[in-house]
Enzyme design. Structure first.
Site, short mmCIF file in Angstrom:
data_model
loop_
_atom_site.label_atom_id
_atom_site.label_comp_id
_atom_site.label_asym_id
_atom_site.label_seq_id
_atom_site.Cartn_x
_atom_site.Cartn_y
_atom_site.Cartn_z
N ARG A 242 0.84 -1.20 0.00
CA ARG A 242 0.00 0.00 0.00
C ARG A 242 0.88 1.25 0.00
O ARG A 242 2.00 1.24 0.50
CB ARG A 242 -0.93 0.01 1.22
CG ARG A 242 -1.93 -1.15 1.23
CD ARG A 242 -2.81 -1.10 2.47
NE ARG A 242 -3.77 -2.20 2.47
CZ ARG A 242 -3.55 -3.40 3.00
NH1 ARG A 242 -2.38 -3.64 3.58
NH2 ARG A 242 -4.46 -4.34 2.96
N LYS A 269 -2.61 -1.51 7.56
CA LYS A 269 -4.05 -1.22 7.60
C LYS A 269 -4.77 -2.13 8.59
O LYS A 269 -5.65 -1.69 9.32
CB LYS A 269 -4.65 -1.38 6.21
CG LYS A 269 -6.15 -1.12 6.15
CD LYS A 269 -6.68 -1.30 4.75
CE LYS A 269 -8.18 -1.07 4.68
NZ LYS A 269 -8.72 -1.25 3.32
N HIS A 331 -2.83 2.70 -5.65
CA HIS A 331 -3.41 1.41 -5.26
C HIS A 331 -3.50 0.46 -6.44
O HIS A 331 -3.55 -0.76 -6.28
CB HIS A 331 -4.81 1.63 -4.67
CG HIS A 331 -5.36 0.45 -3.94
ND1 HIS A 331 -5.92 -0.63 -4.58
CD2 HIS A 331 -5.42 0.16 -2.62
CE1 HIS A 331 -6.32 -1.53 -3.69
NE2 HIS A 331 -6.02 -1.07 -2.49
N ARG A 334 -1.31 -2.68 -6.84
CA ARG A 334 -1.74 -3.91 -6.13
C ARG A 334 -2.71 -4.70 -7.00
O ARG A 334 -2.65 -5.93 -7.07
CB ARG A 334 -2.37 -3.54 -4.80
CG ARG A 334 -1.39 -2.98 -3.80
CD ARG A 334 -2.08 -2.35 -2.59
NE ARG A 334 -2.91 -3.26 -1.83
CZ ARG A 334 -2.45 -4.16 -0.94
NH1 ARG A 334 -1.14 -4.27 -0.74
NH2 ARG A 334 -3.27 -4.93 -0.27
N HIS A 357 -3.81 -9.07 2.99
CA HIS A 357 -5.25 -9.01 3.22
C HIS A 357 -5.56 -9.76 4.50
O HIS A 357 -4.89 -10.72 4.87
CB HIS A 357 -6.02 -9.63 2.05
CG HIS A 357 -6.07 -8.73 0.87
ND1 HIS A 357 -6.39 -9.17 -0.40
CD2 HIS A 357 -5.84 -7.40 0.75
CE1 HIS A 357 -6.36 -8.16 -1.24
NE2 HIS A 357 -6.03 -7.07 -0.57
N TYR A 367 -0.86 -20.08 10.32
CA TYR A 367 -0.24 -21.04 9.40
C TYR A 367 0.31 -20.31 8.18
O TYR A 367 1.42 -20.57 7.73
CB TYR A 367 -1.28 -22.07 8.96
CG TYR A 367 -0.76 -23.05 7.94
CD1 TYR A 367 0.00 -24.16 8.33
CD2 TYR A 367 -0.99 -22.87 6.58
CE1 TYR A 367 0.49 -25.05 7.39
CE2 TYR A 367 -0.51 -23.75 5.63
CZ TYR A 367 0.23 -24.85 6.05
OH TYR A 367 0.72 -25.73 5.12
#
Length: 404
Positions: A242, A269, A331, A334, A357, A367
């Site tokens: 970002r 974020k 952005h 991304r 995310h 994991y």
């Protein structure tokens, strides 16, 4: 003998309190000052108890008898009417304390520790403006789905459909929080699914065609503005993090020998620390940049104040100057990476972890962080090499080493 309205109305006080007896334990207590109070005597667990029924004339004879009969029904169920009244009074007090606003502010206080300052401010502002004035004083358990829908549609009618959906999401989160602490038993917001107008999503502009993206990459390499702006755009392309994470990047976060960038939670974020594997191309760019800004803490300090990062609009303005206004945003880097990497067959979970995310399943999230790093290292190097081929005008070919 049963009482009559006339007998009650004409009864006079005396020097001492006296009783006018009705039936089944009910009587009227007349005080020396003229006050007339309904009382009911009963026995529970072998003990004599007295239940206050009401004050005459606010509570008339007929109503006093109804309350007496209701108390007798409780006794038939082996429930103490006095204890039941105390419990109901306590529950009313709890309800008054557990209003939507009080619960909402407690939710923000606890969950806000995981949010960015900007998100916390926006959440607080929209609840204070749109929700608290309407349902803030109501006990959580008394708020119904139709009542919520009425509030949300009023917001929607003002032309702020997106805000109505946002408030609905916040209300759902507050109700689920209330359920977790035992204040309410259910969340009414799922019943509102589909009741509001659909939000028209505005996607960030992005050049997802590889040939168009190659044009942008070459323009960045040939950028004649500030070197820090040029490198910031290169890092956006190579690492697809970002813009905030790029802007606030500090040299202390980078391990160039280990080829890793460790971004602290407070910058992210989702308030979760993140690791970015660095390709050989990125390391070379950073080593060159370090000769310019390595004496300070920030990779991209402002030209007017070295202790502050470049503006959030720096990249936007640079893209516009290069002729990509409306075609690409910060952005958008991304979106390009996500689109191409998914098309080329890289595992979706690996891409999502690299994009940082949020992973709702906490066990799975742990994991991911532990096991995906080797795959991400390979993917990030493949991605950098792929971009270099695009820049040189090579044929658009699949990424090296993609998943089968």
């Amino acid at each position: 003998m049963a009482l009559t309205d006339v007998a009650i109305r004409t009864a006079k006080p005396s020097e001492k309190a006296r009783k006018l007896t009705d039936e089944k334990g009910l009587y009227l207590l007349i005080r020396p000052n003229g006050g007339k109070l309904w009382r009911m005597n009963y026995r529970f667990d072998g003990k004599q108890q007295t239940l206050a029924i009401g004050t005459y004339p606010d509570t008339g004879l007929a109503l006093a008898r109804e309350k007496r009969d209701a108390a007798r029904k409780l006794l038939a169920q082996e429930i103490d009417p006095c204890a039941q009244r105390k419990q109901e009074k306590l529950e009313r007090k709890i309800d008054q304390q557990n209003t939507f606003e009080a619960t909402g502010r407690e939710w923000m206080k606890i969950k806000g520790k995981e949010w960015s300052d900007t998100y916390a401010r926006k959440t607080k502002a929209c609840l204070e403006r749109h929700a608290f004035p309407v349902i803030g004083s109501k006990p959580m358990k008394d708020i119904t789905a139709p009542e919520l829908l009425s509030m949300l549609r009023a917001i929607e009618k003002r032309g702020t459909v997106d805000m109505a959906h946002r408030i609905q999401q916040h209300c759902g989160a507050i109700f689920r929080f209330a359920m977790s602490i035992g204040t309410v038993g259910a969340d009414p917001t799922p019943a509102l699914h589909g009741a509001l107008s659909t939000v028209k999503t505005e996607h960030y502009a992005a050049l997802t065609d590889p040939k168009d993206y190659a044009e942008l990459l070459r323009s960045i390499d040939n950028y004649r503005g500030e070197v820090t702006t040029k490198v910031a755009m290169q890092l956006l392309a190579y690492t697809f993090q970002r813009t905030k994470e790029i802007r606030f990047a500090e040299w202390s976060q980078f391990d160039l020998d280990g080829a890793l960038w460790r971004i602290p939670a407070e910058v992210m974020k989702m308030r979760e620390a993140h690791i970015v594997p660095l390709s050989k191309q990125v390391i070379a760019i950073l080593q060159e940049l370090k000769t310019l800004t390595g004496n300070g803490s920030l990779l991209f300090p402002s030209t007017t104040n070295r202790s502050r990062p470049i503006s959030e609009n720096t990249v936007t303005y640079a893209l516009a100057r290069m002729g990509f206004k409306g075609r690409m945003t910060g952005h958008g880097f991304r979106s390009v990476a996500s689109t191409i990497l998914n098309e080329q067959g890289y595992r979706h979970d690996v891409i999502e972890r690299q994009l940082a995310h949020s992973e709702q399943n906490q066990v799975r999230a742990a994991y991911n962080r532990a096991e995906y790093l080797p795959e991400r290292k390979k993917m990030m190097q493949d991605w950098a090499s792929y971009l270099d081929k695009l820049k040189t005008g090579a044929e658009v070919i699949p990424l090296v080493g993609t998943a089968a």
